[in-house]
Design an enzyme around this catalytic site. Structure first.
Site, PDB file in Angstrom:
ATOM      1  N   ASP A  33     -18.235 -30.458 -31.986  1.00 53.51           N
ATOM      2  CA  ASP A  33     -17.930 -29.223 -31.246  1.00 53.51           C
ATOM      3  C   ASP A  33     -18.752 -28.054 -31.803  1.00 53.51           C
ATOM      4  O   ASP A  33     -18.897 -27.025 -31.154  1.00 53.51           O
ATOM      5  CB  ASP A  33     -16.432 -28.887 -31.392  1.00 53.51           C
ATOM      6  CG  ASP A  33     -15.665 -29.123 -30.100  1.00 53.51           C
ATOM      7  OD1 ASP A  33     -16.305 -29.214 -29.034  1.00 53.51           O
ATOM      8  OD2 ASP A  33     -14.425 -29.208 -30.159  1.00 53.51           O
ATOM      9  N   LYS A  41     -14.075 -37.034 -21.028  1.00 53.72           N
ATOM     10  CA  LYS A  41     -14.957 -37.207 -22.190  1.00 53.72           C
ATOM     11  C   LYS A  41     -15.097 -38.683 -22.538  1.00 53.72           C
ATOM     12  O   LYS A  41     -16.193 -39.169 -22.788  1.00 53.72           O
ATOM     13  CB  LYS A  41     -14.391 -36.438 -23.398  1.00 53.72           C
ATOM     14  CG  LYS A  41     -14.646 -34.946 -23.315  1.00 53.72           C
ATOM     15  CD  LYS A  41     -13.892 -34.175 -24.393  1.00 53.72           C
ATOM     16  CE  LYS A  41     -14.029 -32.673 -24.151  1.00 53.72           C
ATOM     17  NZ  LYS A  41     -13.103 -31.869 -24.931  1.00 53.72           N
ATOM     18  N   GLN A  44      -9.136 -31.906 -29.771  1.00 53.57           N
ATOM     19  CA  GLN A  44      -8.987 -31.166 -28.514  1.00 53.57           C
ATOM     20  C   GLN A  44      -8.139 -29.907 -28.726  1.00 53.57           C
ATOM     21  O   GLN A  44      -7.024 -29.989 -29.239  1.00 53.57           O
ATOM     22  CB  GLN A  44      -8.342 -32.082 -27.458  1.00 53.57           C
ATOM     23  CG  GLN A  44      -8.209 -31.463 -26.086  1.00 53.57           C
ATOM     24  CD  GLN A  44      -9.555 -31.204 -25.412  1.00 53.57           C
ATOM     25  OE1 GLN A  44     -10.455 -32.025 -25.455  1.00 53.57           O
ATOM     26  NE2 GLN A  44      -9.696 -30.034 -24.810  1.00 53.57           N
TER      27      GLN A  44
END
Ligand code: NDP
Length: 286
Positions: free
Chosen positions: A118, A51, A95
């Protein structure tokens, strides 16, 4: 046809690179994404590294906050509060999975909805459900729609889409996106009766189950578009680790019209769509 997710993700990143440069020129804003990693899960560390690299490659600012495994929920919440109030941070990603002593739902709820790249915050899921503009939409589902359109074109109206899986991160949001595209949508799950028969009706079949090679060729309507979200680690005949999807690729590929491979299908699109969300967040709130 095999739908090339790597290529589609590279194309999307190319477009994003131009848009990031334009945003900088127009508004002086450089999108910033901060990834928070708690603990030392090796798979998570690989994802985070990817990422960070891809964020920088498209010209965005990427930061990582690494916290030890024994970080308390209160400490993590304090960290998030700081990121929420930092104007240089447009996107925040925590995460997952988090260590067991931390409640994921509390953490997701603590991310400012306009920085929730997200798309897991209830505010964003609610907006998606209501079809309201301004939602940050979960990345993997966005990727699924882009890949389906690679084969079917922009207009998915009237197609019957069957989604196997009803998780909050893939199954439900992808079903809502398909509904927005005017598909007729069936959501199947572990209690569904006659799963094979339902799948046989699908013009678009999305598998988000988490079971290796689960979807059989006999379940697939000839010519259907198959999007395989699954990521399953198995051993091949010689005992070597291998990554496979939820679809029995070798036998389904000759029957369907188009299929995404694993790896190289939905996976690469997920990170590209994360960058897309970061750009949206920066453009709206930068
Ligand atoms: P979950 O475990 O949260 O959900 C799995 C879903 O599959 C559940 O809704 C479950 O039903 C359903 N299911 C399980 N067994 C069956 C069965 N026998 N028949 C029908 N349905 C069944 O998984 P996720 O949604 O988080 O992920 C799904 C897969 O996608 C995983 O392999 C994951 O690794 C992968 N993934 C890939 C991403 C990518 O970037 N490519 C991103 C995110 C996930 P029920 O609700 O009834 O239990």
């Amino acid at each position: 046809m095999i739908i090339d997710g790597k290529q589609a993700a590279a194309d999307l990143r190319k477009t994003l690179t131009l848009q990031v440069a334009q945003l900088k020129k127009d508004k002086g804003t450089v999108p910033g994404l901060t990834v928070v990693l708690v603990g030392e899960d090796p798979a998570s560390e690989v994802y985070v590294r990817n990422k960070i690299k891809q964020t920088r490659d498209v010209g965005m600012i990427s930061n990582e906050i690494k916290l030890p495994h024994d970080t308390s929920q209160i400490q993590l919440l304090a960290e998030l509060q700081q990121l929420n109030s930092d104007d240089a941070v447009h996107g925040i990603l925590v995460q997952l999975p988090l260590p067991n002593h931390i409640d994921e739902s509390v953490i997701i709820a603590a991310i400012a909805p306009h920085k929730d790249v997200d798309g897991f915050h209830a505010m964003n899921s609610g907006r998606l459900l209501n079809g309201e503009p301004g939602a940050l939409v979960p990345c993997t589902p966005q990727g699924c729609i882009i890949l389906a359109k690679q084969h079917l074109g922009e207009d998915l109206s009237g197609l019957h889409a069957v989604v196997i899986g009803r998780s909050n991160i893939v199954g439900k949001p992808v079903a809502l996106l398909l509904l927005q595209e005017n598909c007729t949508v069936t959501i199947a799950h572990s209690r569904t009766k006659n799963l094979a028969g339902i799948c046989q009706q699908a013009d678009i079949l999305i598998a988000a189950v988490g079971r290796a090679n689960f979807v059989q060729a006999s379940w697939v309507k000839p010519g259907a578009t198959v999007i395989d979200v699954g990521i399953n680690h198995i051993e091949n005949e010689s005992g070597k680790a291998k990554l496979v999807g939820d679809v029995d690729f070798a036998n389904v590929a000759p029957v369907c019209g188009a299929i995404t491979p694993v790896p190289g299908g939905v996976g690469p699109m997920t990170i590209a769509c994360l960058l897309k969300n970061t750009l949206i967040a920066a453009s709206t709130n930068g």
